[in-house]
Design a protein around this motif. Structure first.
Motif, short mmCIF file in Angstrom:
data_model
loop_
_atom_site.label_atom_id
_atom_site.label_comp_id
_atom_site.label_asym_id
_atom_site.label_seq_id
_atom_site.Cartn_x
_atom_site.Cartn_y
_atom_site.Cartn_z
N ALA A 1 -2.62 -4.30 -4.06
CA ALA A 1 -3.01 -3.59 -2.85
C ALA A 1 -2.63 -4.38 -1.60
CB ALA A 1 -4.52 -3.32 -2.86
N SER A 2 -2.69 -5.69 -1.67
CA SER A 2 -2.32 -6.52 -0.50
C SER A 2 -0.85 -6.34 -0.16
CB SER A 2 -2.62 -7.99 -0.78
OG SER A 2 -3.98 -8.20 -1.06
N ARG B 1 0.98 -3.83 -0.64
CA ARG B 1 1.29 -2.51 -0.12
C ARG B 1 0.52 -2.21 1.17
NH1 ARG B 1 1.22 2.90 -3.72
NH2 ARG B 1 3.02 1.82 -4.58
N CYS B 2 -0.76 -2.54 1.21
CA CYS B 2 -1.59 -2.09 2.33
C CYS B 2 -1.40 -2.93 3.58
CB CYS B 2 -3.06 -2.10 1.92
SG CYS B 2 -3.49 -0.85 0.68
N CYS C 1 0.17 2.70 2.08
CA CYS C 1 -1.18 2.51 1.53
C CYS C 1 -1.94 3.81 1.68
CB CYS C 1 -1.89 1.37 2.24
SG CYS C 1 -3.48 0.93 1.51
N SER C 2 -1.89 4.66 0.68
CA SER C 2 -2.53 5.96 0.75
C SER C 2 -4.01 5.83 0.44
CB SER C 2 -1.88 6.92 -0.23
OG SER C 2 -2.07 6.47 -1.56
N ARG C 3 -4.75 6.89 0.69
CA ARG C 3 -6.18 6.91 0.41
C ARG C 3 -6.44 6.72 -1.09
NH1 ARG C 3 -5.45 10.67 4.51
NH2 ARG C 3 -6.93 10.61 6.25
N PHE D 1 -5.69 3.09 -2.16
CA PHE D 1 -6.62 2.09 -1.66
C PHE D 1 -7.96 2.16 -2.39
CE2 PHE D 1 -10.20 1.08 1.11
CZ PHE D 1 -9.95 -0.24 1.37
N GLU E 1 -3.86 3.53 7.58
CA GLU E 1 -3.28 2.38 6.89
C GLU E 1 -3.79 1.08 7.49
OE1 GLU E 1 0.90 2.51 6.60
OE2 GLU E 1 0.93 4.18 5.19
N PHE F 1 -7.35 0.64 6.28
CA PHE F 1 -7.38 0.19 4.89
C PHE F 1 -7.01 -1.28 4.78
CE2 PHE F 1 -6.40 4.78 3.48
CZ PHE F 1 -7.75 5.09 3.54
N ALA F 2 -6.06 -1.73 5.58
CA ALA F 2 -5.65 -3.13 5.53
C ALA F 2 -6.79 -4.05 5.95
CB ALA F 2 -4.44 -3.35 6.43
N LEU G 1 -9.44 -4.02 3.24
CA LEU G 1 -9.01 -4.77 2.07
C LEU G 1 -9.36 -6.24 2.21
CD1 LEU G 1 -7.53 -4.67 -0.66
CD2 LEU G 1 -5.43 -5.20 0.60
#
Length: 227
Positions: free
Chosen positions: A126-127, A129-130, A136-138, A141, A199, A202-203, A206
């Protein structure tokens, strides 16, 4: 030194205690028959779900993409339920064999560490990508964060009875936090203006989740038992 080591092994519980041998056999058998195959299956499905379907990245707005996503979600539900049941069966066998046997506590700690590694794996993917903002889609994530949290907290619950190593499970998250800091610094240096979007949210979340999980692991470990 080698002779003394072999002599001690020959007189250990592994050769003298038949009940201990049965318990150890059940634990090892459950690992290879139930736990390891289900973990591999989860990993393969995770890669197929988010790497093999680039058309579903982002929230599907078109009817065709929405229908494809619904079909994929149904497939995910069936697969994860089956894999979860197999994994749970293995845990029941392992915990039942280790119950009341302090000599098998290291096996529970090792299983907990394995789950921590899976938690780190989902956070690492995830790191990449997000945080850099590479789609980073819903769905991606929430699935990655949910699996990372479930495996991390599950590790402490499994190793909670021995209570010898559970707090150390927080340490492997430190290199991941450093890596996420590096990704964030590079992103901020290359981006002249950060726009508040899903996005970006989400980042940030994360990084917060990656800090929250080890804190929860340590708090659960140091929480005194109630008599």
């Amino acid at each position: 030194m080698l002779q003394s080591l072999l002599r001690g092994l020959a007189h250990s519980s592994l050769y003298r205690d038949f009940r201990f041998q049965i318990r150890l056999t059940v634990v090892v058998g459950a690992l290879f028959v139930f736990v390891f195959p289900s973990l591999v299956g989860m990993n393969l499905f995770y890669l197929d779900l988010f790497s093999g379907h680039p058309d579903l990245r982002g929230f599907p707005e078109q009817p065709a993409a929405l229908a494809a996503f619904i079909n994929l979600a149904g497939d995910a539900a069936v697969r994860e339920v089956v894999l979860g049941l197999v994994f749970s069966a293995g845990l029941i066998c392992i915990l039942g064999a280790c119950h009341g046997e302090a000599r098998l506590a290291p096996l529970l700690n090792a299983l907990g560490l394995l789950l921590v590694m899976y938690s780190l794996y989902f956070l690492l993917v995830a790191s990449d990508r997000c945080i850099p903002g590479l789609g980073c889609s819903r769905e991606f994530f929430f699935t990655a964060a949910g699996l990372a949290g479930a495996f991390g907290l599950g590790a402490v619950m499994i190793a909670h009875s021995p209570r010898r190593m559970a707090a150390w499970f927080a340490l492997p998250y430190i290199p991941l936090l450093i890596y996420q800091d590096y990704l964030w610094l590079v992103t901020l240096a290359r981006t002249p203006r950060i726009v508040l979007s899903w996005e970006t949210t989400f980042a940030v979340l994360l990084g917060f989740i990656t800090m929250l999980i080890p804190i929860l692991l340590a708090l659960i470990r140091f929480t005194p038992r109630r008599s």
